[in-house]
Write an enzyme that holds these catalytic residues in place. Structure first.
Site, mmCIF file in Angstrom:
data_model
loop_
_atom_site.group_PDB
_atom_site.id
_atom_site.type_symbol
_atom_site.label_atom_id
_atom_site.label_comp_id
_atom_site.label_asym_id
_atom_site.label_seq_id
_atom_site.Cartn_x
_atom_site.Cartn_y
_atom_site.Cartn_z
ATOM 1 N N HIS A 1 5.574 -15.763 -7.831
ATOM 2 C CA HIS A 1 6.165 -14.828 -8.789
ATOM 3 C C HIS A 1 6.743 -13.603 -8.097
ATOM 4 O O HIS A 1 6.426 -13.324 -6.945
ATOM 5 C CB HIS A 1 5.148 -14.395 -9.861
ATOM 6 C CG HIS A 1 3.947 -13.645 -9.363
ATOM 7 N ND1 HIS A 1 2.758 -14.261 -9.038
ATOM 8 C CD2 HIS A 1 3.736 -12.318 -9.150
ATOM 9 C CE1 HIS A 1 1.869 -13.353 -8.670
ATOM 10 N NE2 HIS A 1 2.437 -12.153 -8.717
ATOM 11 N N GLU B 1 -0.772 -7.256 -16.967
ATOM 12 C CA GLU B 1 0.275 -8.106 -16.407
ATOM 13 C C GLU B 1 0.657 -9.183 -17.402
ATOM 14 O O GLU B 1 -0.206 -9.728 -18.097
ATOM 15 C CB GLU B 1 -0.167 -8.706 -15.076
ATOM 16 C CG GLU B 1 -1.462 -9.480 -15.162
ATOM 17 C CD GLU B 1 -1.375 -10.818 -14.479
ATOM 18 O OE1 GLU B 1 -0.389 -11.537 -14.744
ATOM 19 O OE2 GLU B 1 -2.296 -11.130 -13.711
ATOM 20 N N GLN C 1 6.608 -11.396 -13.158
ATOM 21 C CA GLN C 1 5.378 -10.774 -13.643
ATOM 22 C C GLN C 1 5.676 -9.313 -13.991
ATOM 23 O O GLN C 1 6.042 -8.531 -13.121
ATOM 24 C CB GLN C 1 4.315 -10.833 -12.530
ATOM 25 C CG GLN C 1 2.979 -10.210 -12.880
ATOM 26 C CD GLN C 1 2.078 -10.121 -11.651
ATOM 27 O OE1 GLN C 1 2.528 -9.700 -10.591
ATOM 28 N NE2 GLN C 1 0.824 -10.506 -11.799
ATOM 29 N N HIS D 1 6.751 -6.202 -5.951
ATOM 30 C CA HIS D 1 6.298 -7.082 -4.881
ATOM 31 C C HIS D 1 6.687 -8.518 -5.194
ATOM 32 O O HIS D 1 7.123 -8.824 -6.308
ATOM 33 C CB HIS D 1 4.771 -6.994 -4.669
ATOM 34 C CG HIS D 1 3.926 -7.514 -5.795
ATOM 35 N ND1 HIS D 1 3.471 -6.718 -6.831
ATOM 36 C CD2 HIS D 1 3.437 -8.751 -6.055
ATOM 37 C CE1 HIS D 1 2.735 -7.437 -7.664
ATOM 38 N NE2 HIS D 1 2.705 -8.688 -7.207
ATOM 39 N N GLU E 1 2.307 -10.412 -1.755
ATOM 40 C CA GLU E 1 0.984 -10.884 -2.189
ATOM 41 C C GLU E 1 0.801 -12.332 -1.740
ATOM 42 O O GLU E 1 1.760 -13.116 -1.716
ATOM 43 C CB GLU E 1 0.930 -10.800 -3.724
ATOM 44 C CG GLU E 1 -0.345 -11.320 -4.352
ATOM 45 C CD GLU E 1 -0.284 -11.322 -5.884
ATOM 46 O OE1 GLU E 1 0.506 -10.553 -6.473
ATOM 47 O OE2 GLU E 1 -1.001 -12.118 -6.489
HETATM 48 C C1 MC0 Z 1 4.232 1.428 -1.266
HETATM 49 N N1 MC0 Z 1 5.156 1.166 -0.326
HETATM 50 C C2 MC0 Z 1 5.861 0.088 -0.714
HETATM 51 C C3 MC0 Z 1 5.313 -0.299 -1.957
HETATM 52 N N2 MC0 Z 1 4.296 0.545 -2.270
HETATM 53 N N3 MC0 Z 1 6.867 -0.559 -0.130
HETATM 54 C C4 MC0 Z 1 7.371 -1.629 -0.778
HETATM 55 N N4 MC0 Z 1 6.916 -2.050 -1.984
HETATM 56 C C5 MC0 Z 1 5.894 -1.420 -2.594
HETATM 57 N N5 MC0 Z 1 5.443 -1.859 -3.768
HETATM 58 C C6 MC0 Z 1 5.395 1.902 0.916
HETATM 59 C C7 MC0 Z 1 5.709 3.361 0.656
HETATM 60 O O1 MC0 Z 1 7.083 3.525 0.419
HETATM 61 C C8 MC0 Z 1 5.262 4.004 1.940
HETATM 62 O O2 MC0 Z 1 6.230 3.798 2.938
HETATM 63 C C9 MC0 Z 1 4.032 3.179 2.327
HETATM 64 O O3 MC0 Z 1 4.195 1.907 1.674
HETATM 65 C C10 MC0 Z 1 2.728 3.826 1.860
HETATM 66 O O4 MC0 Z 1 2.859 4.037 0.468
HETATM 67 P P1 MC0 Z 1 2.126 5.149 -0.398
HETATM 68 O O5 MC0 Z 1 3.021 5.552 -1.497
HETATM 69 O O6 MC0 Z 1 1.567 6.217 0.494
HETATM 70 O O7 MC0 Z 1 0.969 4.364 -1.094
HETATM 71 P P2 MC0 Z 1 -0.417 3.864 -0.555
HETATM 72 O O8 MC0 Z 1 -0.437 3.717 0.928
HETATM 73 O O9 MC0 Z 1 -1.490 4.698 -1.181
HETATM 74 O O10 MC0 Z 1 -0.436 2.418 -1.255
HETATM 75 C C11 MC0 Z 1 0.501 1.432 -0.942
HETATM 76 C C12 MC0 Z 1 -0.216 0.101 -1.063
HETATM 77 C C13 MC0 Z 1 -0.787 0.001 -2.483
HETATM 78 C C14 MC0 Z 1 0.797 -1.012 -0.771
HETATM 79 C C15 MC0 Z 1 -1.346 0.039 0.010
HETATM 80 O O11 MC0 Z 1 0.261 0.052 -3.434
HETATM 81 C C16 MC0 Z 1 -1.615 -1.222 -2.722
HETATM 82 O O12 MC0 Z 1 -2.808 -1.272 -2.412
HETATM 83 N N6 MC0 Z 1 -0.975 -2.285 -3.293
HETATM 84 C C17 MC0 Z 1 -1.671 -3.554 -3.500
HETATM 85 C C18 MC0 Z 1 -2.224 -3.675 -4.888
HETATM 86 C C19 MC0 Z 1 -1.138 -3.730 -5.943
HETATM 87 O O13 MC0 Z 1 0.027 -3.477 -5.703
HETATM 88 N N7 MC0 Z 1 -1.580 -4.081 -7.201
HETATM 89 C C20 MC0 Z 1 -0.695 -4.258 -8.321
HETATM 90 C C21 MC0 Z 1 -0.370 -5.704 -8.522
HETATM 91 P P3 MC0 Z 1 6.653 4.977 3.926
HETATM 92 O O14 MC0 Z 1 7.725 4.361 4.763
HETATM 93 O O15 MC0 Z 1 7.098 6.083 3.046
HETATM 94 O O16 MC0 Z 1 5.378 5.283 4.694
HETATM 95 S S1 MC0 Z 1 -1.805 -6.684 -8.803
HETATM 96 C C22 MC0 Z 1 -1.232 -8.253 -8.992
HETATM 97 O O17 MC0 Z 1 -0.062 -8.470 -8.926
HETATM 98 C C23 MC0 Z 1 -2.302 -9.333 -9.237
HETATM 99 C C24 MC0 Z 1 -3.121 -9.042 -10.449
HETATM 100 C C25 MC0 Z 1 -1.752 -10.755 -9.283
HETATM 101 O O18 MC0 Z 1 -0.542 -10.995 -9.257
HETATM 102 O O19 MC0 Z 1 -2.584 -11.685 -9.321
#
Ligand code: MC0
Length: 148
Positions: A12, A48, A65, A91, A141
């Site tokens: 997705h 979601e 999604q 993502h 993911e």
């Molecule tokens: C952040 N960044 C991204 C991004 N989110 N880049 C691309 N796509 C994204 N979605 C980049 C920022 O621009 C920044 O880059 C760097 O990553 C750090 O970002 P931040 O704003 O300081 O944020 P953090 O570090 O606190 O968190 C980013 C992180 C977080 C990816 C670790 O969003 C996370 O843990 N995501 C995983 C969980 C998630 O997304 N859950 C929702 C879907 P620069 O270059 O400025 O440093 S859950 C889901 O989908 C499940 C239920 C499923 O499908 O089964």
């Protein structure tokens, strides 16, 4: 693992927005898409809604999604805030058969995964994420469906 055994398909693509219900309604009314599944994931702090272009999902059909935050402290809420509230692609999820083996291979290759162990995702799937820095600017993911 051999390269050809790593990934199955794009499961997705996720669209983050303030209101997943409203986004799903738009897809249904404008594009004729179908709601396949919905759930709240308290661990991830999101609602979601899985959407597909057909009512019957075929095994390799990529879904869209819709995700929106149900908690102000969720990473999706933070992402929207940093994006000034604008919705957009958040993502993509790659389907895998064996997330433990795939994670081990990716780690060997220097890929940074967010979680030490897979967490619970859609429909009880086991999920992990590659950090955007490892995904060349894209949050990726990994998702493994429950084994029968
Ligand atoms: C952040 N960044 C991204 C991004 N989110 N880049 C691309 N796509 C994204 N979605 C980049 C920022 O621009 C920044 O880059 C760097 O990553 C750090 O970002 P931040 O704003 O300081 O944020 P953090 O570090 O606190 O968190 C980013 C992180 C977080 C990816 C670790 O969003 C996370 O843990 N995501 C995983 C969980 C998630 O997304 N859950 C929702 C879907 P620069 O270059 O400025 O440093 S859950 C889901 O989908 C499940 C239920 C499923 O499908 O089964």
């Amino acid at each position: 693992m051999e390269n050809e055994d790593l990934f199955t398909c794009i499961d997705h693509v996720a669209y983050a927005c303030p209101d997943a219900d409203e986004a799903a309604k738009f897809y249904i009314e404008t594009f004729g898409w179908h709601e396949i599944h919905r759930e709240e994931n308290p661990d991830q702090g999101i609602l979601e809604i899985m959407m597909a272009p057909a009512a019957e999902l075929t095994p390799d059909m990529t879904q869209v999604q819709m995700i929106s935050p149900i908690s102000e402290t969720s990473t999706t809420a933070k992402w929207l805030e940093k994006n000034n509230g604008r919705a957009g692609l958040h993502h993509m999820a790659w389907r895998v058969d064996d997330i433990d083996a795939v994670s081990a291979t990716l780690r060997e290759r220097g890929v940074r995964l967010l979680y030490d162990e897979p967490r619970v995702g859609t429909g009880g799937n086991r999920i992990n994420f590659m950090h955007p820095k490892s995904g060349r600017g894209v949050l990726i993911e990994l998702t493994q469906y429950p084994k029968n």
